[in-house]
Design an enzyme around this catalytic site. Structure first.
Site, mmCIF file in Angstrom:
data_model
loop_
_atom_site.group_PDB
_atom_site.id
_atom_site.type_symbol
_atom_site.label_atom_id
_atom_site.label_comp_id
_atom_site.label_asym_id
_atom_site.label_seq_id
_atom_site.Cartn_x
_atom_site.Cartn_y
_atom_site.Cartn_z
ATOM 1 N N GLU A 182 -1.583 95.361 150.505
ATOM 2 C CA GLU A 182 -2.917 94.924 150.079
ATOM 3 C C GLU A 182 -3.579 95.966 149.189
ATOM 4 O OE1 GLU A 182 -4.027 92.040 150.405
ATOM 5 O OE2 GLU A 182 -3.091 91.135 152.149
ATOM 6 N N ARG A 186 -4.449 94.863 145.363
ATOM 7 C CA ARG A 186 -5.886 94.708 145.057
ATOM 8 C C ARG A 186 -6.452 95.933 144.350
ATOM 9 N NH1 ARG A 186 -8.249 90.688 149.690
ATOM 10 N NH2 ARG A 186 -6.246 90.064 150.506
ATOM 11 N N ASP A 315 5.865 84.535 150.684
ATOM 12 C CA ASP A 315 5.458 83.996 149.379
ATOM 13 C C ASP A 315 5.718 84.880 148.155
ATOM 14 O OD1 ASP A 315 3.503 85.750 150.352
ATOM 15 O OD2 ASP A 315 1.816 84.380 150.086
ATOM 16 N N GLU A 529 -4.574 79.706 145.388
ATOM 17 C CA GLU A 529 -3.209 79.320 145.019
ATOM 18 C C GLU A 529 -3.142 78.028 144.200
ATOM 19 O OE1 GLU A 529 -3.934 80.702 147.983
ATOM 20 O OE2 GLU A 529 -2.891 82.586 147.603
ATOM 21 N N THR A 616 0.030 89.482 141.911
ATOM 22 C CA THR A 616 -0.215 88.422 142.882
ATOM 23 C C THR A 616 -1.682 88.300 143.263
ATOM 24 O OG1 THR A 616 0.620 87.425 144.924
ATOM 25 C CG2 THR A 616 0.237 89.820 144.954
HETATM 26 C C1 DMJ Z 1 -3.900 87.074 147.595
HETATM 27 O O1 DMJ Z 1 -4.372 88.250 148.171
HETATM 28 C C2 DMJ Z 1 -2.539 87.274 147.017
HETATM 29 O O2 DMJ Z 1 -2.302 86.216 146.147
HETATM 30 C C3 DMJ Z 1 -1.470 87.306 148.043
HETATM 31 O O3 DMJ Z 1 -0.184 87.471 147.518
HETATM 32 C C4 DMJ Z 1 -1.474 86.031 148.819
HETATM 33 N N1 DMJ Z 1 -2.675 85.288 148.625
HETATM 34 C C5 DMJ Z 1 -3.874 86.030 148.681
HETATM 35 C C6 DMJ Z 1 -5.090 85.134 148.528
HETATM 36 O O4 DMJ Z 1 -4.866 83.911 149.065
#
Ligand code: DMJ
Length: 633
Positions: A182, A186, A315, A529, A616
């Site tokens: 995370e 982020r 994912d 998403e 992501t």
């Molecule tokens: C995000 O923090 C990122 O896309 C993560 O990979 C999975 N999805 C969350 C938000 O839904």
């Protein structure tokens, strides 16, 4: 872990309603013609033939496009027509009023956070408070995650204040445990994107380098796979107390875009090698079926028997296979090979059709051990909202690893794609349609998790049973008696009147990874998403349908998640009106959901897909030619 998986059963595809309508129109046309005289028919045929010859000489693509559509490739064009189906580059202009509405939503969110909680990691818009991820203090999750969206939206005043906070107050000297994944997606991703979009403001690169150096010790493990947590002040990797010795596959395989771009910017190969080594380990650990279990052993560098799914913990492993290939402009074929291998496995084992309407979805595989320790796999028709990223990803991948030429048309033509490219495009289009259908709820928002009907669910005896999918626990009183097996298991936790619904029913602006300490739960607020996939699919097709869906979602968010006192909140049950809010505004609301909505309505010259790859967390990073020689194949 070498247990064979159940292979996917072939099912009859239901006929498309559109095809049925087309057939009807065709028949009616024939009946009308039958009433004409023979001479008239002959003359008509002659005129038609002449028109065909003239048209063909003028533009042969009229016919190749018609043929593409006739053989079914363009069956997805159910809504309005794409902007064009000829060659790139295709320019899609901004829808300025809608784009401005998204900017207003961003300001409503940011200004509330700034007033109540500036600098805190997280924001609670109902209590008007902030909180941090560790008791040692925060590292500006919300500020850093949001700043590139401000740059993109041209919010100069807000941006200037956020930048000052990063320059003057952001500190990583925190003696607390932060989630490696995370923090990377982020904070490191946010800093790197801000560095690029600000044309190289050194404040961001300095902070990014400092943060990455503090994270690097996570890779000091027996296998080289990173620890799931990092103490930033001590520079020590920390194991997961809840899942001893384990790390999520998505977590180890979703650090690469960020560390590789930093390596490119700084010339420090160490960043590159560490994250690439994690990919090498994953490649060597390949399971016979080509899918990834959601947990790996940090010591062994092997998969451990655990669920296989495309939702939480799985994912972004799949997402970053494609994106690593794109990031270095197709110069690392190892990633297109791994990606294609994984997409084939997904099609072989996880892609399913719902029984009534033939909706495409992806199932999960759950391992079950019998008394002798033998493992078998149970196919479970459950899909996280998180999986909706895959729809756009499959479509993007089809136009890249699945393309026969450097660039393809918008939308791509059948003949421009390889067989696997055509397969992926079709699945992506269908999966996105399913994701959009899951917004068919009382609020128009989709839940965190849906379950699909299967023949063995024992629900057919009840006329009130849902046709294709349902939300576990969303309705307060279940309308028919439950009996046995699957049905019982999956409905047993329907909430009683007045009870708090389970997290399946939530809309969280979208995932509650609980960063604090070492917990990492599966609960998931307004979710990015589907809008991520809508953005990609709009850019790849020009089909207004996708903008229309995005606008509907945005309006539902405005109606149900917006707080008049400032900010937006998660709702606890998408199938309940009036809604109940949870006191949380997820950081990905400003970084991801609103960014993708803004881009959906913006001009296609902004962040073009052949120049940028999105991490992501939706932080755009430029595509580059690497100087590092990796030898990883
Ligand atoms: C995000 O923090 C990122 O896309 C993560 O990979 C999975 N999805 C969350 C938000 O839904």
């Amino acid at each position: 872990m070498t247990d064979p998986l159940p292979s996917k059963k072939k099912r009859d595809q239901p006929k498309q309603a559109l095809a049925a309508q087309a057939g009807k129109a065709h028949k009616e046309g024939r009946q009308h013609a039958a009433g004409s005289s023979g001479v008239f028919k002959l003359l008509s045929a002659f005129v038609l033939l002449a028109a065909v010859v003239v048209a063909y000489r003028h533009d042969p693509t009229l016919f190749t496009d018609f043929l593409d559509s006739w053989i079914g490739f363009s069956e997805h064009w159910e809504g309005s027509q794409p902007a064009t189906s000829t060659n790139n580059p295709v320019h899609l202009s901004a829808d300025i009023p809608k784009r401005n509405a998204v900017v207003a939503a961003f300001r409503h969110s940011w200004l509330a956070y700034e007033k109540d909680a500036m600098g805190d990691d997280e924001y609670h818009p109902i209590s008007h408070k902030g909180s941090n991820l560790t008791s040692a203090g925060g590292i500006g999750y919300t500020v850093v995650d949001s700043i590139d969206t401000m740059l993109l939206m041209g919010l100069e005043a807000e941006y200037a204040r956020a930048r000052s906070w990063i320059a003057d107050k952001l500190s990583f000297e925190r003696d607390g445990n932060f989630n490696t994944f995370e923090t990377t997606i982020r904070v490191l991703g946010g800093l790197l994107s801000a560095y690029h979009l600000s044309s190289g403001d050194p404040v961001y690169l300095d902070k990014a380098t400092e943060l990455a150096d503090r994270i690097l010790p996570v890779f000091e493990t027996p296998s080289g796979l990173p620890h799931p947590m990092i103490n930033l002040a001590k520079g020590v990797g920390v194991a997961n107390a809840d899942f001893t010795g384990l790390v999520s596959t998505a977590e180890v395989a979703t650090l690469q875009l960020e560390f590789r771009y930093l390596s490119h910017l700084t010339g420090n190969d160490d960043y590159w090698r560490r994250v690439e080594n994690a990919m090498r380990i994953i490649k060597s650990a390949r399971l016979p079926h080509g899918l990834a279990s959601i947990f790996m052993s940090v010591d062994e560098g092997q998969y451990v028997t655990s669920a296989i799914r495309l939702g939480s913990r799985g994912d972004s492993y799949y997402e970053y296979l494609l994106k690593q290939y794109l990031q270095t402009n197709g110069s690392e074929p190892v990633y297109s090979d791994m990606y294609e291998d994984a997409m084939t496995a997904i099609h072989n084992h996880l892609v399913q059709k719902s029984t009534k309407s033939g909706m495409t979805y992806t199932a999960e595989l759950i391992p079950e051990k019998d008394a002798s320790g033998e493992v078998s796999w149970r196919l479970t028709p459950k899909q996280d909202h998180l999986v909706c990223f895959l729809a756009g990803s499959l479509m993007l991948g089809a136009t890249k690893t699945g393309a026969l030429a450097q660039s393809v048309s918008v939308p791509p033509r059948d003949k421009e794609l390889t067989p696997s490219g055509r397969r992926d495009w079709k699945t992506g289009v269908e999966l996105l349609r399913t994701c959009m259908s899951t917004h068919d709820t009382a609020t128009g928002l989709s839940p965190e998790i849906v379950h699909f009907r299967i023949p063995s669910d024992g629900m057919d005896h009840n006329s009130m049973a849902p046709a294709d999918w349902y939300i576990k626990g969303a309705r307060q009183v279940f309308p028919f008696s439950m009996s046995f097996g699957y049905e019982l298991e999956h409905f047993a936790c329907f909430a009683s009147p007045g009870e708090f619904p389970p997290y399946d029913a939530r809309y969280m602006l979208r995932y509650v990874y609980v960063f604090t300490y070492v917990q990492y739960t599966d609960t998931n607020g307004p979710s990015p998403e589907t809008v991520e996939s809508l953005f990609l699919s709009y850019r790849l097709t020009g089909d207004q349908l996708y903008r229309d869906h995005g606008w509907n979602i945005f309006q539902s968010i405005e109606k149900h998640c917006r707080l008049s006192s400032g900010g937006y909140a998660t709702i606890v049950n998408v199938d309940e009106v009036p809604v109940r809010h949870e006191d949380k505004m997820e950081t990905f609301w400003m970084s991801e959901t609103l960014k993708y909505l803004y881009l959906l309505f913006d001009d296609s010259n902004t962040l073009p897909l052949d120049k940028y790859v999105f991490n992501t967390e939706a932080h755009p990073l430029p595509i580059f030619q690497p100087s590092v020689r990796t030898g990883f194949s």
